[in-house]
Design an enzyme around this catalytic site. Structure first.
Site, PDB file in Angstrom:
ATOM      1  N   LYS A 102      30.483  33.316  37.493  1.00 21.57           N
ATOM      2  CA  LYS A 102      31.196  34.592  37.568  1.00 21.57           C
ATOM      3  C   LYS A 102      30.829  35.393  36.335  1.00 21.57           C
ATOM      4  O   LYS A 102      30.483  34.825  35.307  1.00 21.57           O
ATOM      5  CB  LYS A 102      32.705  34.342  37.560  1.00 21.57           C
ATOM      6  CG  LYS A 102      33.510  35.500  38.072  1.00 21.57           C
ATOM      7  CD  LYS A 102      33.474  35.516  39.574  1.00 21.57           C
ATOM      8  CE  LYS A 102      34.515  36.391  40.190  1.00 21.57           C
ATOM      9  NZ  LYS A 102      34.746  35.992  41.588  1.00 21.57           N
TER      10      LYS A 102
HETATM   11  N1  GLU Z   1      33.327  37.980  44.482  1.00 19.67           N
HETATM   12  C1  GLU Z   1      33.420  37.280  45.715  1.00 19.67           C
HETATM   13  C2  GLU Z   1      34.220  36.006  45.545  1.00 19.67           C
HETATM   14  O1  GLU Z   1      35.003  35.882  44.638  1.00 19.67           O
HETATM   15  C3  GLU Z   1      32.059  37.068  46.364  1.00 19.67           C
HETATM   16  C4  GLU Z   1      31.089  36.267  45.549  1.00 19.67           C
HETATM   17  C5  GLU Z   1      29.683  36.230  46.135  1.00 19.67           C
HETATM   18  O2  GLU Z   1      29.460  36.797  47.197  1.00 19.67           O
HETATM   19  O3  GLU Z   1      28.827  35.630  45.465  1.00 19.67           O
HETATM   20  O4  GLU Z   1      34.162  35.112  46.331  1.00 19.67           O
END
Ligand code: GLU
Length: 410
Positions: A102
């Site tokens: 993240k």
């Molecule tokens: N931000 C989204 C999540 O928390 C999508 C992450 C992604 O598609 O890599 O799952």
């Protein structure tokens, strides 16, 4: 309790159930890499502004690091690390070949012009491009970021490495994005809500819903639940809320919220406070905004039968205990909101193969994965007589743990 402490508490509950060794806990909890950079840009007025950017790569034993980029003024190292670990378990729960990561920038994106936002994003990529890549680490949208920002990431990364659409997902359709990606998280949430009702011998048709958050996830979840015949009684966002005891007209509300600042003042309902909405008598409560909103106090007052976590980390561990005692079923984030990263996976596959799927295919494959993952978690919870969250962690940690063991430590 910080979001990182919450994430670790949930991990440990499952690890205890699994009898996981201290060594394996250490290996699975420690992030592979944490990067913190100072991102300096020139504002439109000529002033220099600096922001802090983060990328935490938690685990890549099952595949490349994967996870969104958040632009929010509360982003900090702890939160990004907590969210990175959630991504590791999430990709494992839906069994797609990625690890977890993240990132984020501590910024209120609404305070920046489009030009400033572009400079900020490109500069951030200048600083971290070497740790990204379609087989290394693949960012995506999260709170405060969108397809346009993903397009800048793709183009900036490609300046260094040659044309490379697979380095980021959630891109615009015109730049190698996938049909069905924008709606995916909300669609996944609605599939999970329907499956939950089915297991409780109820139909999603006619089920009553209260939803907190009307951004990308909340608005698509509302739309698909409405299409499935659920009655969405209430919705709140950062500015206010609306309630209609007979069910809100969601297409009308979507059009209204697009034109106005959020849902507040919608003529098809009465105003409702966030607290009233969170404690309202409905079948399904869906938090689809920030983390930590379901506190112990709310949990004691909540009247929903089921909570479907569309946001990441919306329930504090104290609240989770109350929900368990009060027999309110909580469907955890790492299952409920995994539709987004699942269609990110489809986008990445399409980029790797230079081949585009049609919407029906994306939706069918998403449906298959969400239902199979739900079944796996539900059955695990039933067999072990444990809450769904612990069951989901056991499924996720089990898969990552086995991959780690098979890879060896050195
Ligand atoms: N931000 C989204 C999540 O928390 C999508 C992450 C992604 O598609 O890599 O799952």
């Amino acid at each position: 309790m910080s979001s990182l402490e919450s994430a670790q508490r949930y991990f440990n509950l499952a690890a205890d159930q699994m009898g996981l060794s201290a060594n394996m806990r250490k290996l699975l909890l420690t992030p592979e890499r944490e990067v913190k950079v100072q991102v300096a840009i020139e504002r439109d007025n000529g002033e220099v502004a600096t922001f802090i950017g983060y990328r935490v790569q938690h685990d890549n034993h099952r595949g490349a690091f994967k996870g969104g980029l958040r632009y929010h003024h509360e982003v900090d190292a702890d939160e990004v690390q907590a969210l990175a670990t959630l991504m590791t378990w999430k990709t494992a729960v839906v069994d797609i070949p990625f690890g977890g990561a993240k990132g984020g920038i501590q910024v209120n994106p609404k305070e920046l012009s489009a030009g400033e936002l572009e400079r900020l994003t490109r500069k951030f990529i200048d600083q971290i491009h070497e740790i990204l890549g379609p087989d290394k680490d693949i960012p995506a949208p999260d709170m405060g970021t969108d397809a346009q920002i993903m397009a800048w990431i793709y183009r900036q990364y490609s300046k260094y490495h040659g044309d490379c659409p697979g380095v980021v997902t959630g891109k615009p359709l015109e730049l190698h994005g996938s049909v069905g990606r924008e709606e995916a998280t909300g669609r996944g949430v609605s599939i999970i809500a329907a499956e939950t009702m089915r297991r409780l011998n109820r139909d999603i048709k006619g089920a009553t819903v209260a939803l907190q958050g009307f951004g990308n996830v909340g608005s698509f979840a509302a739309k698909f639940l409405y299409d499935a015949g659920a009655k969405v009684l209430g919705i709140s966002d950062a500015f206010g809320g609306v309630w209609n005891k007979d069910g809100l007209d969601i297409p009308g509300l979507l059009a209204y919220a697009n034109k106005n600042r959020g849902v507040q003042g919608f003529p098809g309902g009465d105003s409702v406070t966030n607290h009233e909405l969170m404690t309202s008598k409905v079948d399904i409560l869906i938090p689809a905004a920030l983390g930590g909103v379901l506190t112990k106090e709310i949990a004691e007052l909540a009247q929903a039968k089921v909570i479907v976590e569309a946001a990441n980390g919306p329930t504090t561990p104290d609240a989770d205990e109350v929900f368990e005692r009060r027999e309110i079923l909580v469907v955890p984030d790492i299952l409920a909101n995994a539709g987004g990263v699942t269609v990110s996976y489809f986008e990445w596959v399409q980029n790797c193969q230079h081949f585009q799927w049609e919407l029906d295919r994306v939706r069918n494959e998403l449906h298959k994965i969400m239902v199979a993952s739900f079944d796996k978690v539900w059955t695990t919870a039933e067999q072990k007589k444990i809450p769904m969250r612990t069951a989901a962690y056991i499924v996720g940690i089990g898969r990552v743990g086995r991959a780690t063991q098979l890879s060896g430590i050195s």
